[in-house]
Design an enzyme around this catalytic site. Structure first.
Site, PDB file in Angstrom:
ATOM      1  N   ASP A 192       0.990  -0.783  -0.057  1.00 32.92           N
ATOM      2  CA  ASP A 192      -0.093  -0.006   0.229  1.00 32.92           C
ATOM      3  C   ASP A 192       1.253   1.841  -0.166  1.00 32.92           C
ATOM      4  O   ASP A 192       1.026   1.655   1.238  1.00 32.92           O
ATOM      5  CB  ASP A 192      -0.995   0.097   1.301  1.00 32.92           C
ATOM      6  CG  ASP A 192      -1.692   1.498   1.117  1.00 32.92           C
ATOM      7  OD1 ASP A 192      -1.936   2.160   0.096  1.00 32.92           O
ATOM      8  OD2 ASP A 192      -2.829   1.330   2.353  1.00 32.92           O
ATOM      9  N   HIS A 197       0.213   8.267   3.904  1.00 36.39           N
ATOM     10  CA  HIS A 197       1.514   7.538   4.767  1.00 36.39           C
ATOM     11  C   HIS A 197       2.754   7.589   4.660  1.00 36.39           C
ATOM     12  O   HIS A 197       4.115   7.140   5.925  1.00 36.39           O
ATOM     13  CB  HIS A 197       1.176   5.989   5.383  1.00 36.39           C
ATOM     14  CG  HIS A 197      -0.479   5.359   4.657  1.00 36.39           C
ATOM     15  ND1 HIS A 197      -1.556   5.669   6.036  1.00 36.39           N
ATOM     16  CD2 HIS A 197      -1.054   4.946   3.667  1.00 36.39           C
ATOM     17  CE1 HIS A 197      -2.395   5.001   5.398  1.00 36.39           C
ATOM     18  NE2 HIS A 197      -2.407   4.939   4.193  1.00 36.39           N
TER      19      HIS A 197
END
Length: 290
Positions: A192, A197
């Site tokens: 991911d 993030h």
């Protein structure tokens, strides 16, 4: 139109073949903090290839780790769904494992959009995955709820009400899991690569003070805490885990998970004490075997 309901629900299921290795499994476990205290407990069942077991939530990243090679750019590549990635949040996740996952293997995964719900200010896309082994054994099934802010109001059904929350009594167990400041940077190597993030500028544009930990990282952390704390370290005893993502957590903060035993299994709720006990995972349940 960003969401074409008929196109999204009428699309043919997508089937792909995946494979994973022990290295992928080891990376996944390490990205959840396994072996952090190696000087006192190396947690070899998670961190060493001999007698390696697999945390069931590895199913969420199987086929996306280092063995998959270079990954395509992050995006919402779904028929009938054309949205800005910065508006996307992972709203909920369920997983049912039908047999213990092997440390290395392959599977055929079928993905389809089962629902698109209209929440007024947001749309919720429900994706279902099912994975079968080369011997046509069902390995796991999942449902992911993807919240897309600002895309509601298209006249669709609102979807079911949220399940009941936690029981009105003190929890039977409380499990504490700390995270590391760089944990999101390690976890993203499972596949991911959403810049939310990792990139402070991207996170800021999405309304966060800094990059947040992946929702599925919190999901895996709770699964590991259950196996380590309540299931005698036996990953095969965790059969299902269903959660709603109620809030984000920054890498370096703590997850405190309250657990209630009920006749139907375990009821869970996770919160972050550094944020005044703000909820992180809610309406959560787990099925475990004896």
């Amino acid at each position: 139109m960003p969401i074409d309901l008929d196109k999204a629900l009428g699309a043919e299921p997508v089937t792909r073949d995946i494979a994973w290795s022990r290295r992928d499994v080891l990376l996944y476990h390490l990205s959840l903090g396994a072996g952090r205290d190696a000087h006192t407990d190396p947690e070899l069942r998670w961190t060493f290839e001999r007698d390696l077991q697999v945390l069931p939530t590895f199913a969420m990243v199987a086929g996306q780790g280092p063995s998959a090679g270079d990954l395509p750019p992050v995006g919402m590549d779904l028929p009938g769904v054309d949205v800005d990635l910065r508006r996307v949040l992972h709203g909920g996740q369920s997983l049912t494992v039908h047999r213990a996952l092997p440390p290395e293997g392959s599977a055929t995964v079928t993905t389809r959009t089962t629902n698109v719900w209209d929440k007024g200010k947001a749309a919720v896309v429900v994706l279902e995955n099912s994975a079968r082994s080369p011997y046509d054994e069902l390995l796991w099934t999942t449902q992911m709820q993807i919240w897309i802010r600002g895309e509601g109001g298209f006249g669709g059904e609102p979807g079911p009400d949220a399940p009941h929350g936690q029981p009105g009594r003190d929890p039977d167990h409380v499990l504490e899991t700390r995270t590391d400041p760089g944990q999101a940077l390690l976890y993203r190597l499972n596949g991911d690569l959403n810049p939310l993030h990792a990139d402070p500028d991207f996170a800021g544009a999405a309304g966060f003070d800094r990059p947040i930990l992946h929702g599925l990282a919190s999901y895996g952390l709770v699964a590991k805490a259950l196996v380590d704390g309540l299931l005698d370290g036996d990953a095969a005893r965790l059969r299902s885990l269903d959660v709603r993502f109620a809030g984000s957590i920054f890498p370096g903060q703590t997850l405190v998970t309250s657990v209630w035993r009920t006749d139907d299994g375990l009821v869970l709720a996770s919160a972050c004490p550094e944020r005044g006990g703000a909820p992180v995972l809610t309406h959560a349940t787990a099925e475990v075997s004896p």
